[in-house]
Design a protein around this motif. Structure first.
Motif, mmCIF file in Angstrom:
data_model
loop_
_atom_site.group_PDB
_atom_site.id
_atom_site.type_symbol
_atom_site.label_atom_id
_atom_site.label_comp_id
_atom_site.label_asym_id
_atom_site.label_seq_id
_atom_site.Cartn_x
_atom_site.Cartn_y
_atom_site.Cartn_z
ATOM 1 N N UNK A 1 81.057 22.920 -69.888
ATOM 2 C CA UNK A 1 79.950 23.817 -69.559
ATOM 3 C C UNK A 1 78.602 23.185 -69.840
ATOM 4 N N UNK A 2 77.561 23.643 -69.162
ATOM 5 C CA UNK A 2 76.229 23.025 -69.261
ATOM 6 C C UNK A 2 75.690 23.010 -70.684
ATOM 7 N N UNK A 3 75.067 21.909 -71.029
ATOM 8 C CA UNK A 3 74.413 21.729 -72.325
ATOM 9 C C UNK A 3 73.184 20.856 -72.077
ATOM 10 N N UNK A 4 72.126 21.413 -71.516
ATOM 11 C CA UNK A 4 70.978 20.600 -71.108
ATOM 12 C C UNK A 4 70.326 19.905 -72.296
ATOM 13 N N UNK A 5 69.831 18.686 -72.032
ATOM 14 C CA UNK A 5 69.192 17.896 -73.076
ATOM 15 C C UNK A 5 67.865 17.348 -72.616
ATOM 16 N N UNK A 6 67.132 16.725 -73.552
ATOM 17 C CA UNK A 6 65.778 16.244 -73.276
ATOM 18 C C UNK A 6 65.765 15.137 -72.233
ATOM 19 N N UNK A 7 66.759 14.237 -72.271
ATOM 20 C CA UNK A 7 66.763 13.120 -71.327
ATOM 21 C C UNK A 7 66.932 13.628 -69.899
ATOM 22 N N UNK A 8 67.921 14.501 -69.696
ATOM 23 C CA UNK A 8 68.153 15.025 -68.354
ATOM 24 C C UNK A 8 66.946 15.812 -67.855
ATOM 25 N N UNK A 9 66.328 16.581 -68.736
ATOM 26 C CA UNK A 9 65.144 17.363 -68.360
ATOM 27 C C UNK A 9 64.018 16.440 -67.903
#
Length: 444
Positions: free
Chosen positions: A236-244
């Motif tokens: 499941x999604x776990x957004x992080x600073x790099x991807x953002x």
């Protein structure tokens, strides 16, 4: 009169020469290639030493003194390559053929071409008497493709003093790439890697005749339930600073529907409809770096078609995002997702990856690319694979994947890693030399 100090190899010829050493791993056989590089550096007057856990598979560490205005910088490159068996090649994989303005062969992209660019940049500065900003260490290592036990891990664990004072490390980018619509050249700068946690789930239960529907607690029924739970490929999604940050930069470079789609996914990585304007390849890559992934890869067990087995197992390739999510957390999440107890053993647990650092050194890497290719878009990326960059942070070294390539947008050259007909354009090699030279002269 030409002296050894001023003799700098041609990057194309050097890439050819490196490819012609068959360093397929396993078994490795990197010694001749590493000793060739050692001889090249020695002839040029650059101090280097061989360090080996296995005498037949040595590593090399060289040092070029700098001006002292920056901390020591590590460049690291592996010379082992993956096997070519079972692949259909247009040219012999270890010939180093020159065709159509490309160098062909296993390792052209991963990563003997990049090593050649590093070497030519370093030797060029030395020959001109132009010291880099700080001392530059070059580590040429074995065994990256098969665990690094006699390569980078040996150096980090048994010879950490060789890297005293090193603040930053630059190595391969692990094949991280996005093609998008092919309108802009994307230059990935890898600031983070997912780490491997490989597991084996074993199921035991009553054996029986396969002509009958087995009970709920039988091995096949529980195995199927786990496979169904993992069908989506992740936790499941776990957004992080790099991807953002990456998606923000890419959206700015791709105005219109594509940019809007990237921003939608950035803001809600559970919204898979946002990825419809992207190719399947790019969509799956973005989904993979936005969550912990778990893929069943090997199923074993059973004796006959007509016998319900009493025991079976499935191996799971897990890839964890950087941060504080542990292997135990991963196992707990898998058990919760399956909905029933699982007997799990850990087969491989990669080194924990620290949170990425997007500071002055990253900005200089991006600046080098912008100056060399104003039409390109440098972006921070995470790679789903593991490289030797996972090891050097144990010494307090911030590690980055930086493989500067001047290649047509959307051309897919990075997809040639581990694939047949691996090749690299002449222009990409020259571009790499220029970028490495500029980095060595000006890094913070």
């Amino acid at each position: 009169m030409t002296t050894a100090r001023t003799a700098v190899p041609d990057v194309i010829a050097l890439t050819q020469r490196l490819i012609r050493f068959d360093t397929t791993n396993p078994p490795g056989r990197e010694a001749d290639c590493v000793r060739f590089v050692h001889g090249l550096l020695t002839e040029a007057g650059v101090a280097s030493t061989l360090v080996a856990k296995d005498p037949s598979r040595p590593n090399l560490v060289a040092r070029l003194p700098g001006r002292g205005v920056a901390p020591p910088l590590l460049l690291h490159a592996h010379v082992d390559v993956v096997p070519t068996e079972g692949q259909a090649w247009s040219h012999p994989p270890f010939s180093g053929d020159l065709r159509d303005d490309h160098v062909w062969g296993r390792g052209a992209i991963d990563m003997k071409g990049s090593l050649a660019s590093m070497l030519v940049a370093l030797l060029g500065l030395h020959a001109r008497g132009t010291p880099p900003a700080g001392d530059v260490l070059l580590a040429v290592v074995a065994d990256e493709e098969n665990g690094s036990a006699v390569g980078a891990r040996h150096l980090v664990q048994d010879h950490p003093h060789l890297f005293d004072g090193v603040a930053y490390a630059v190595g391969e980018d692990g094949g991280a790439s996005l093609e998008l619509d092919g309108s802009r050249r994307v230059h990935p700068i890898v600031v983070a890697e997912k780490r491997a946690v490989w597991l084996r789930a074993t199921f035991r239960g009553p054996a029986g005749h396969a002509s009958r529907i087995p009970p709920e607690h039988s091995v096949p029924r529980r195995l199927n339930r786990l496979l169904d739970a993992l069908a989506g490929g992740g936790l499941g999604p776990r957004p992080g600073a790099v991807t953002h940050r990456m998606l923000t930069a890419l959206a700015a470079a791709h105005p219109g529907p594509l940019g809007e789609a990237l921003l939608r996914f950035r803001d809600d990585p559970a919204d898979l409809s946002a990825l419809k304007p992207l190719s399947e390849r790019d969509a799956l890559f973005l989904r993979s770096i936005s969550q912990h992934t778990a893929n069943p890869t090997v199923i074993a067990g059973g004796t006959r078609t007509n016998v319900i087995p009493g025991e079976m197992s499935v191996d799971i390739d897990g890839r964890l995002l950087p941060g504080d999510f542990t292997a135990d957390d991963f196992i707990s999440a898998l058990r919760a997702k399956a909905g029933f107890p699982l007997d799990i053993e850990v087969l491989v647990e990669g080194e924990p990856m620290p949170e990425p650092v997007l500071g002055p050194f990253y900005e200089r890497l991006a600046g080098v690319l912008r100056e060399a290719d104003p039409d390109g878009v440098p972006v921070p990326m995470m790679t789903t694979a593991s490289t030797d960059a996972r090891l050097f942070p144990q010494l307090g070294i911030s590690s980055y994947g930086f493989m500067p390539l001047l290649i047509p947008a959307g051309s897919g050259y990075r997809d040639l890693l581990h694939a047949p007909d691996e090749r690299i354009p002449f222009a990409a090699l020259h571009f790499g030399v220029h970028c490495f030279e500029q980095l060595l002269l000006s890094y913070p």
